[in-house]
Design an enzyme around this catalytic site. Sequence first.
Site, PDB file in Angstrom:
ATOM      1  N   LYS A 133       0.808  -1.011   0.119  1.00 24.49           N
ATOM      2  CA  LYS A 133       0.011   0.064  -0.156  1.00 24.49           C
ATOM      3  C   LYS A 133       0.841   1.327   0.096  1.00 24.49           C
ATOM      4  CE  LYS A 133      -3.740  -1.851   2.637  1.00 24.49           C
ATOM      5  NZ  LYS A 133      -4.917  -1.721   1.699  1.00 24.49           N
TER       6      LYS A 133
ATOM      7  N   ARG B  51     -10.070 -11.469   2.256  1.00 23.65           N
ATOM      8  CA  ARG B  51     -11.105 -12.635   1.639  1.00 23.65           C
ATOM      9  C   ARG B  51     -10.318 -13.894   1.685  1.00 23.65           C
ATOM     10  NH1 ARG B  51     -11.415  -9.467  -4.132  1.00 23.65           N
ATOM     11  NH2 ARG B  51     -11.106  -7.715  -2.452  1.00 23.65           N
TER      12      ARG B  51
HETATM   13  N1  BES Z   1      -8.229  -3.572   4.403  1.00 19.42           N
HETATM   14  C1  BES Z   1      -8.199  -3.489   2.952  1.00 19.42           C
HETATM   15  C2  BES Z   1      -9.760  -2.661   2.719  1.00 19.42           C
HETATM   16  C3  BES Z   1      -9.672  -1.155   3.134  1.00 19.42           C
HETATM   17  C4  BES Z   1      -9.409  -0.059   2.633  1.00 19.42           C
HETATM   18  C5  BES Z   1     -10.222  -1.084   4.633  1.00 19.42           C
HETATM   19  C6  BES Z   1      -9.403   0.927   3.137  1.00 19.42           C
HETATM   20  C7  BES Z   1     -10.454   0.229   4.960  1.00 19.42           C
HETATM   21  C8  BES Z   1      -9.904   1.213   4.313  1.00 19.42           C
HETATM   22  C9  BES Z   1      -8.238  -4.505   2.094  1.00 19.42           C
HETATM   23  O1  BES Z   1      -7.565  -5.839   2.803  1.00 19.42           O
HETATM   24  C10 BES Z   1      -7.732  -4.140   0.734  1.00 19.42           C
HETATM   25  O2  BES Z   1      -6.692  -3.962   0.919  1.00 19.42           O
HETATM   26  N2  BES Z   1      -8.364  -4.409   0.074  1.00 19.42           N
HETATM   27  C11 BES Z   1      -8.119  -3.627  -1.470  1.00 19.42           C
HETATM   28  C12 BES Z   1      -8.733  -4.723  -2.454  1.00 19.42           C
HETATM   29  C13 BES Z   1      -8.236  -4.722  -3.755  1.00 19.42           C
HETATM   30  C14 BES Z   1      -6.815  -4.794  -3.897  1.00 19.42           C
HETATM   31  C15 BES Z   1      -8.839  -5.330  -4.767  1.00 19.42           C
HETATM   32  C16 BES Z   1      -8.792  -2.467  -1.581  1.00 19.42           C
HETATM   33  O3  BES Z   1      -9.930  -2.370  -1.306  1.00 19.42           O
HETATM   34  O4  BES Z   1      -8.195  -1.686  -2.226  1.00 19.42           O
HETATM   35 ZN    ZN Z   2      -5.350  -5.598   2.017  1.00 11.42          ZN
END
Ligand code: BES
Ligand code: ZN
Length: 500
Positions: free
Chosen positions: A279, A354
């Site tokens: 990230k 997931r």
């Molecule tokens: N924990 C994150 C989701 C998240 C993002 C929670 C912002 C709270 C605030 C999750 O594990 C994630 O990173 N999801 C990705 C999925 C994507 C790679 C398909 C996302 O939402 O960007």
């Molecule tokens: Zn994630």
Amino acid sequence: MFKVIKTPPEQYGGDMAVYFVRQPTKKGAPKSTCKEAGQVLSRAFEAGDFLAKEEQTLMFYPEKSGKTRKRIKRVLIVGLGKDDFSREIFRKCGGAASLAALKTKARKIIVTIPEIKGFNRSELTECLVEGLFLGAYQFRKYKTNHDNNDEEEESAGIDEIALYAPDAAGVRKGLKRGSGAAEAVGVARDMANEPGNYWTPSRFADYGRELADKYGFKARILSKRDMKRLGMGGILGVSQGSDQPPEMVILEYRTGKKVPTLLIVGKGLTFDSGGISLKPAAGMGDMKYDMSGGAAVLAAMQAIGEERPKRVDIVAIVPATENLPGPSALKPGDVITHYGGKTVEVVNTDAEGRLILADALAYGVDKFKPDAVIDLATLTGAVIIGLGHHRIGMLSNDDKLAGRITHAGERSGELLWQLPLGPEYTKQLKSRVADMKNVGGRAAGTITAAAFLEKFVGDVPWAHLDIAGTAWNYTKKSYVPKGPSGIGVRILLELVRAWR
Ligand code: BES
Ligand code: ZN
Ligand code: ZN
């Protein structure tokens, strides 16, 4: 923190006496049962400063009058608004009272429970207590200055809230329900507030064991070895990049009767860096909150242990791990095999929630044969794009269960909005090399994430609550401070309380 008293506020010392007043429907100033408030109220009303609108507050410093009034430092009048009283209004007004107490550093407060025609006193107390407790919530564990001295800007917190009402029985009943729910929410907020270097997967395991000891739950904590034996390639894969071993906490609350079983599963990602699909730096620290679903599930179990509901057995599962880009980390393109044998091509290691939920759901459904399944997870950033920070995204394969949850959400003031599932969305997850991939593209990110989970619950009625937008930075409310909201705990509790 709370107690019910019979001494009227005029004879009770303290830092702040709180009274709630309705906004008059006709002309004239609002009226309060506070004996000293008459003059102040009408003057404030005439000046246009205080109309008793919802959450409006008026504070004054009463004279020490005769023998009756013990020295009370401040009086706070809180407006309740006009009509259409709801559970949420009482929560918000309780929260407003606590915020005023924190601001003035009042530590001992006395609250007169109002009488509102058409609104049950015990229910009113329940909601006020939730608001008072949650509005007063602070996380001060890592502040080394424990004294509430003058240099410190923040209050050290409220020590005592005395509730006064002529009908003490109703108040006691409401207090029990309200404080049970609110304390559990506080516990969930505490877990989420803890930094990632303290709240690791093993802390989830410790806390699970603690709950089991205290409430007689059956506990089983799956270790890495167990996970290998069971073929849980999802949680194992995600944990590969970290030195912290993964844990899967399983708690069983049993009534001992022939009742349905509810399975609740919470994402316990104690820190989500994204893994190799790293990230960006900005805001990454918030990803210590990525365990909020797991926190909600364990906190709900605490309240369930206290209340011991009669009509439903409850199994709780929290898959807990970190997601870090260590040398053995999962890589984009890797293929993993989940519990039950489904294979998944990991195209993005940041879609890890997931993967750990898939193992937990498949295992939970297989092992416990539940009648319904609910999972809570900070799963997708996309839910924030769709619903903002105001509503939980809900996806379900069962309209009846979804309806129940919507109702529980309305009662608890934690609102949800249902999004659809369907074969078009599931198709987005088609993989060339495995049974599916873990990401279905940018479009409908929240739905495709749920479509992925759906594959692991079979035909069991199931609902997924995406709390990524609401677990922190939640919609502004007097009883929800900045930081983690503890969302989901009260929905679960409300559901369990009403289950039949
Ligand atoms: N924990 C994150 C989701 C998240 C993002 C929670 C912002 C709270 C605030 C999750 O594990 C994630 O990173 N999801 C990705 C999925 C994507 C790679 C398909 C996302 O939402 O960007
Ligand atoms: Zn994630
Ligand atoms: Zn995550």
